[in-house]
Structures are given as structure tokens and as C-alpha cells.
Design a protein around this motif. Sequence first.
Motif, PDB file in Angstrom:
ATOM      1  N   GLY A  93       0.788  -1.227   0.000  1.00  0.00           N
ATOM      2  CA  GLY A  93       0.000   0.000   0.000  1.00  0.00           C
ATOM      3  C   GLY A  93       0.816   1.271   0.000  1.00  0.00           C
ATOM      4  O   GLY A  93       0.250   2.361   0.099  1.00  0.00           O
ATOM      5  N   ARG A  94       2.119   1.177  -0.108  1.00  0.00           N
ATOM      6  CA  ARG A  94       2.961   2.378  -0.127  1.00  0.00           C
ATOM      7  C   ARG A  94       2.970   3.044  -1.497  1.00  0.00           C
ATOM      8  O   ARG A  94       3.364   4.194  -1.627  1.00  0.00           O
ATOM      9  CB  ARG A  94       4.369   2.001   0.281  1.00  0.00           C
ATOM     10  CG  ARG A  94       4.419   1.541   1.735  1.00  0.00           C
ATOM     11  CD  ARG A  94       5.636   0.733   2.044  1.00  0.00           C
ATOM     12  NE  ARG A  94       6.819   1.556   2.241  1.00  0.00           N
ATOM     13  CZ  ARG A  94       8.030   1.051   2.415  1.00  0.00           C
ATOM     14  NH1 ARG A  94       8.203  -0.250   2.393  1.00  0.00           N
ATOM     15  NH2 ARG A  94       9.055   1.833   2.591  1.00  0.00           N
ATOM     16  N   LEU A  95       2.513   2.318  -2.506  1.00  0.00           N
ATOM     17  CA  LEU A  95       2.455   2.842  -3.874  1.00  0.00           C
ATOM     18  C   LEU A  95       1.109   2.458  -4.473  1.00  0.00           C
ATOM     19  O   LEU A  95       0.721   1.293  -4.457  1.00  0.00           O
ATOM     20  CB  LEU A  95       3.601   2.251  -4.708  1.00  0.00           C
ATOM     21  CG  LEU A  95       3.736   2.709  -6.155  1.00  0.00           C
ATOM     22  CD1 LEU A  95       3.979   4.206  -6.225  1.00  0.00           C
ATOM     23  CD2 LEU A  95       4.885   1.980  -6.825  1.00  0.00           C
ATOM     24  N   LYS A  96       0.381   3.455  -4.959  1.00  0.00           N
ATOM     25  CA  LYS A  96      -0.925   3.187  -5.562  1.00  0.00           C
ATOM     26  C   LYS A  96      -0.740   2.770  -7.014  1.00  0.00           C
ATOM     27  O   LYS A  96       0.088   3.324  -7.736  1.00  0.00           O
ATOM     28  CB  LYS A  96      -1.808   4.425  -5.506  1.00  0.00           C
ATOM     29  CG  LYS A  96      -2.211   4.808  -4.107  1.00  0.00           C
ATOM     30  CD  LYS A  96      -3.112   6.008  -4.138  1.00  0.00           C
ATOM     31  CE  LYS A  96      -3.491   6.433  -2.740  1.00  0.00           C
ATOM     32  NZ  LYS A  96      -4.304   7.647  -2.742  1.00  0.00           N
ATOM     33  N   ALA A  97      -1.540   1.782  -7.426  1.00  0.00           N
ATOM     34  CA  ALA A  97      -1.453   1.283  -8.800  1.00  0.00           C
ATOM     35  C   ALA A  97      -2.829   0.833  -9.258  1.00  0.00           C
ATOM     36  O   ALA A  97      -3.726   0.579  -8.450  1.00  0.00           O
ATOM     37  CB  ALA A  97      -0.468   0.136  -8.882  1.00  0.00           C
ATOM     38  N   ILE A  98      -2.975   0.723 -10.567  1.00  0.00           N
ATOM     39  CA  ILE A  98      -4.231   0.282 -11.181  1.00  0.00           C
ATOM     40  C   ILE A  98      -3.954  -1.022 -11.911  1.00  0.00           C
ATOM     41  O   ILE A  98      -3.026  -1.103 -12.720  1.00  0.00           O
ATOM     42  CB  ILE A  98      -4.745   1.337 -12.183  1.00  0.00           C
ATOM     43  CG1 ILE A  98      -4.964   2.665 -11.482  1.00  0.00           C
ATOM     44  CG2 ILE A  98      -6.001   0.860 -12.857  1.00  0.00           C
ATOM     45  CD1 ILE A  98      -5.168   3.814 -12.434  1.00  0.00           C
TER      46      ILE A  98
END
Length: 116
Positions: A93-98
Motif C-alpha cells: 500500500g505504499r504505492l498506488k497502482a491500477i
Amino acid sequence: MSSNIRIEKVCQYCGTNFIAKTTVTRYCSHTCNKKAYKLEQRNLKISYAKQAIRSFEERQYQPINNPVYLTVKEASAILKCSAKMVYFLINTGRLKAINLSVRKTRIKLLDLALIY
């Protein structure tokens, strides 16, 4: 038909003087010829390896032309880490991605900037 040519030459491998019976002789003995051939093959392999490393490094860090969304591979090139580390950052959850599909994970460039 035999040749009566006798030319004094210097061996290209060991540097000793010898008498050559043809104009194209380069080495004083078969041993020097074999050693020179092995050295040439070794240098050829080394040059191929260096060229492969150079081409790999050129492919690895190509400049990116300011896209809005990045692939995991592009994000790892920017962060200078492995793709596994980028997936770890996404999973924690430290980096948002799709996730567009199983193999299509995209990261917004602004979200990548927020890590720093």
C-alpha cells in the motif's frame, strides 16, 4: 611443385626470427599458430561479452518521455530497483497502482513522485 623461396621473418606470436618457405607464413611453428588462434578466439569472446553488456545497459535505462501512467518496468527503472520491489510497494500500500488485467499494472506518475 616445390618452392625455393626462403624469407627471413619474425613470428607474430613469440617474436623469434625464422625462415619462411612461403610469403604468407606468419608463425614460426604450429604451436605458435595454435596459441595465437586460441588467443584470438578468447579476445573475440571477451569482446562479444562486453558488447552484450553494453547493449543490455543501453536497453535498461532508456529515457522516458513524461507519460501519465507507467508500467512496472518503467517505474522500476525510475526508482532504480527491481520489478519485484515495485510489486512489493504496491502490495503493502505504499504505492498506488491500477490493475487493468493480470499483466497490465499501471502506476500514475504523480503517485510515484509521492514516495519521495
